[in-house]
Motif scaffolding. Structure first.
Motif, PDB file in Angstrom:
ATOM      1  N   PHE A  37       0.841  -1.194   0.000  1.00 13.08           N
ATOM      2  CA  PHE A  37       0.000   0.000   0.000  1.00 13.08           C
ATOM      3  C   PHE A  37       0.875   1.243   0.000  1.00 13.08           C
ATOM      4  CE2 PHE A  37      -4.583  -0.635   1.273  1.00 13.08           C
ATOM      5  CZ  PHE A  37      -4.631  -1.967   0.950  1.00 13.08           C
ATOM      6  N   TYR A  72       0.704   5.430   0.070  1.00 11.57           N
ATOM      7  CA  TYR A  72      -0.052   6.670   0.206  1.00 11.57           C
ATOM      8  C   TYR A  72       0.818   7.795  -0.354  1.00 11.57           C
ATOM      9  CZ  TYR A  72      -2.834   3.887   3.423  1.00 11.57           C
ATOM     10  OH  TYR A  72      -3.619   2.906   3.980  1.00 11.57           O
ATOM     11  N   ARG A 109       0.805  14.679  -2.155  1.00 14.28           N
ATOM     12  CA  ARG A 109       1.256  15.626  -3.162  1.00 14.28           C
ATOM     13  C   ARG A 109       0.982  17.084  -2.815  1.00 14.28           C
ATOM     14  NH1 ARG A 109      -2.169  14.764  -7.589  1.00 14.28           N
ATOM     15  NH2 ARG A 109      -3.634  13.859  -6.122  1.00 14.28           N
ATOM     16  N   ARG A 110       0.289  17.315  -1.699  1.00 14.28           N
ATOM     17  CA  ARG A 110      -0.166  18.681  -1.449  1.00 14.28           C
ATOM     18  C   ARG A 110       0.338  19.225  -0.119  1.00 14.28           C
ATOM     19  NH1 ARG A 110      -4.764  15.976  -3.700  1.00 14.28           N
ATOM     20  NH2 ARG A 110      -5.697  17.046  -5.473  1.00 14.28           N
ATOM     21  N   ILE A 149      -7.695  20.007   2.621  1.00  8.31           N
ATOM     22  CA  ILE A 149      -7.809  19.003   3.688  1.00  8.31           C
ATOM     23  C   ILE A 149      -7.171  17.663   3.291  1.00  8.31           C
ATOM     24  CG2 ILE A 149     -10.018  17.959   3.031  1.00  8.31           C
ATOM     25  CD1 ILE A 149     -10.793  18.143   6.044  1.00  8.31           C
ATOM     26  N   TYR A 150      -6.674  17.563   2.058  1.00 12.98           N
ATOM     27  CA  TYR A 150      -6.201  16.264   1.570  1.00 12.98           C
ATOM     28  C   TYR A 150      -5.126  15.643   2.472  1.00 12.98           C
ATOM     29  CZ  TYR A 150      -8.622  17.658  -2.704  1.00 12.98           C
ATOM     30  OH  TYR A 150      -9.568  18.064  -3.597  1.00 12.98           O
ATOM     31  N   TRP A 179      -4.501  15.992   5.679  1.00  9.42           N
ATOM     32  CA  TRP A 179      -5.023  15.503   6.960  1.00  9.42           C
ATOM     33  C   TRP A 179      -5.918  14.270   6.751  1.00  9.42           C
ATOM     34  CZ3 TRP A 179      -4.621  14.039  11.493  1.00  9.42           C
ATOM     35  CH2 TRP A 179      -5.666  13.921  12.394  1.00  9.42           C
ATOM     36  N   GLU A 180      -6.762  14.322   5.725  1.00 10.73           N
ATOM     37  CA  GLU A 180      -7.632  13.165   5.505  1.00 10.73           C
ATOM     38  C   GLU A 180      -6.845  11.970   4.951  1.00 10.73           C
ATOM     39  OE1 GLU A 180     -12.166  14.837   5.489  1.00 10.73           O
ATOM     40  OE2 GLU A 180     -11.272  14.581   3.518  1.00 10.73           O
ATOM     41  N   SER A 181      -5.719  12.225   4.320  1.00 15.23           N
ATOM     42  CA  SER A 181      -4.824  11.133   3.934  1.00 15.23           C
ATOM     43  C   SER A 181      -4.273  10.442   5.174  1.00 15.23           C
ATOM     44  CB  SER A 181      -3.665  11.671   3.088  1.00 15.23           C
ATOM     45  OG  SER A 181      -2.660  10.680   2.956  1.00 15.23           O
ATOM     46  N   GLU A 234      -5.577  10.320   8.048  1.00 16.92           N
ATOM     47  CA  GLU A 234      -6.639   9.557   8.700  1.00 16.92           C
ATOM     48  C   GLU A 234      -6.771   8.162   8.076  1.00 16.92           C
ATOM     49  OE1 GLU A 234     -10.151  12.162   8.686  1.00 16.92           O
ATOM     50  OE2 GLU A 234      -9.685  12.694  10.754  1.00 16.92           O
ATOM     51  N   VAL A 235      -6.595   8.086   6.757  1.00 15.59           N
ATOM     52  CA  VAL A 235      -6.648   6.776   6.099  1.00 15.59           C
ATOM     53  C   VAL A 235      -5.457   5.931   6.545  1.00 15.59           C
ATOM     54  CG1 VAL A 235      -6.773   5.523   3.912  1.00 15.59           C
ATOM     55  CG2 VAL A 235      -7.773   7.798   4.075  1.00 15.59           C
ATOM     56  N   VAL A 271      -2.023   2.307  -4.927  1.00 14.50           N
ATOM     57  CA  VAL A 271      -1.549   3.672  -4.679  1.00 14.50           C
ATOM     58  C   VAL A 271      -2.744   4.571  -4.394  1.00 14.50           C
ATOM     59  CG1 VAL A 271      -0.313   5.680  -5.574  1.00 14.50           C
ATOM     60  CG2 VAL A 271       0.455   3.376  -6.196  1.00 14.50           C
ATOM     61  N   TYR A 272      -2.854   5.007  -3.137  1.00 19.17           N
ATOM     62  CA  TYR A 272      -3.848   6.014  -2.777  1.00 19.17           C
ATOM     63  C   TYR A 272      -3.198   7.370  -2.978  1.00 19.17           C
ATOM     64  CZ  TYR A 272      -6.481   2.313  -0.357  1.00 19.17           C
ATOM     65  OH  TYR A 272      -7.177   1.181  -0.048  1.00 19.17           O
ATOM     66  N   SER A 273      -3.825   8.172  -3.814  1.00 18.01           N
ATOM     67  CA  SER A 273      -3.205   9.445  -4.185  1.00 18.01           C
ATOM     68  C   SER A 273      -3.947  10.603  -3.537  1.00 18.01           C
ATOM     69  CB  SER A 273      -3.247   9.558  -5.712  1.00 18.01           C
ATOM     70  OG  SER A 273      -2.678  10.760  -6.113  1.00 18.01           O
ATOM     71  N   PHE A 274      -3.225  11.428  -2.776  1.00 22.70           N
ATOM     72  CA  PHE A 274      -3.863  12.559  -2.088  1.00 22.70           C
ATOM     73  C   PHE A 274      -3.168  13.868  -2.420  1.00 22.70           C
ATOM     74  CE2 PHE A 274      -4.826   8.853   0.486  1.00 22.70           C
ATOM     75  CZ  PHE A 274      -6.191   8.977   0.622  1.00 22.70           C
TER      76      PHE A 274
END
Lengths: 130, 136
Positions: free
Chosen positions: B8, B10, B13-14, B20-21, B23-25, B27-28, B133-136
């Motif tokens: 996995f 994560y 990129r920001r 909020i990306y 912070w919410e990334s 959280e995941v 790949v989770y992209s944030f």
């Protein structure tokens, strides 16, 4: 192919949910499986039944509900993201002492574990957003 | 929780507070840690700002979540790739970032660095090696 889809942006503001919908529809038409659609960040706004777009435009929320109903899709709205943005179902309404609920037909609110599980159980995770 | 172990990633990129990306990334990542997968994080572009030392949000009234990165080691999240070129393009070096470490239970709880400085080309190989790949 067994797909999972993550939608990271809200309706109308951003194309992500349109692209995700078109992808899901095309994949289902081609005989693939969509094991879950997970709505995260502002993407949770795709799951409110209070949306009332002009009649000459697509209804993005209803479109998801209808696709979900036709193909028995698991449309999941992230609970943490939903709480921040005011997307509420019966359980959330009672738990948080709210006087209304607005979750659209066919959607359910659940935890981020559903997104991780989608990553584990699917063969491909498609992320739609910037 | 699951018998399947996948790689996995994560991908962050920001910058941390403009949206909020980030912070919410995180959280995941924290929830995902319970699933016993092979987890990595990568920081590219403005995402490298997420790891800056000395973040202070008191004037903007936003939640300062930077200390959460320091807890990742306790969640067995120990591979944080930082792209060298992204740092350089922003006038930053490793010294500008928070020291992030984890304790290796297989090595007498030795404290080890979590941050792995990699080149753009090296990171491309790391990404190529992932299952998800989770992209944030």
């Amino acid at each position: 192919m067994k797909f999972a889809i993550q939608v990271n942006e809200g309706p109308y503001q951003h194309q992500a949910t349109d692209s995700a919908y078109q992808f899901a529809k095309a994949a289902l038409d081609a005989g693939h499986e969509i094991m879950r659609v997970f709505f995260y960040h502002d993407g949770v706004n795709n799951g409110t039944n209070l949306t009332t777009p002009p009649q000459d435009d697509r209804n993005i929320v209803n479109r998801w509900s209808e696709l979900g109903k036709a193909h028995d899709l698991d449309l999941v709205v992230c609970v943490a993201a939903a709480q921040r943005r005011g997307i509420v179902d019966e359980g959330e309404m009672q738990r948080n002492g709210k006087d209304a609920q607005n979750i659209a037909d066919g959607f359910r609110i659940s935890g981020l574990g559903q997104l991780i599980e989608a990553g584990i159980q699917s063969e491909r995770l498609m992320v739609f957003g910037d | 929780m699951s018998e399947t172990i996948k790689k996995f990633m994560y991908l962050n990129r920001r910058a941390p507070y403009g949206t909020i990306y980030a912070w919410e990334s995180l959280e995941v990542v924290l929830i995902g840690a319970a699933f016993d997968q092979d987890v990595s994080l990568a920081f590219i572009g403005d995402g490298v700002y997420q790891l800056l030392e000395g973040q202070d949000t008191s004037e903007s009234d936003m939640k300062n979540f930077s200390t959460t990165y320091k807890a990742l080691g306790d969640y067995d999240v120990t591979k944080l790739y930082v792209e060298k070129e992204s740092l350089e393009e922003r006038g930053l070096t490793l010294d500008d970032l928070m020291p992030l470490t984890w304790e290796d239970e297989d090595d007498d709880w030795a404290e080890k660095d979590s941050i792995r400085l990699v080149s753009r080309a090296e990171l491309a190989d790391v990404l190529d090696d992932q299952d998800i790949v989770y992209s944030f």
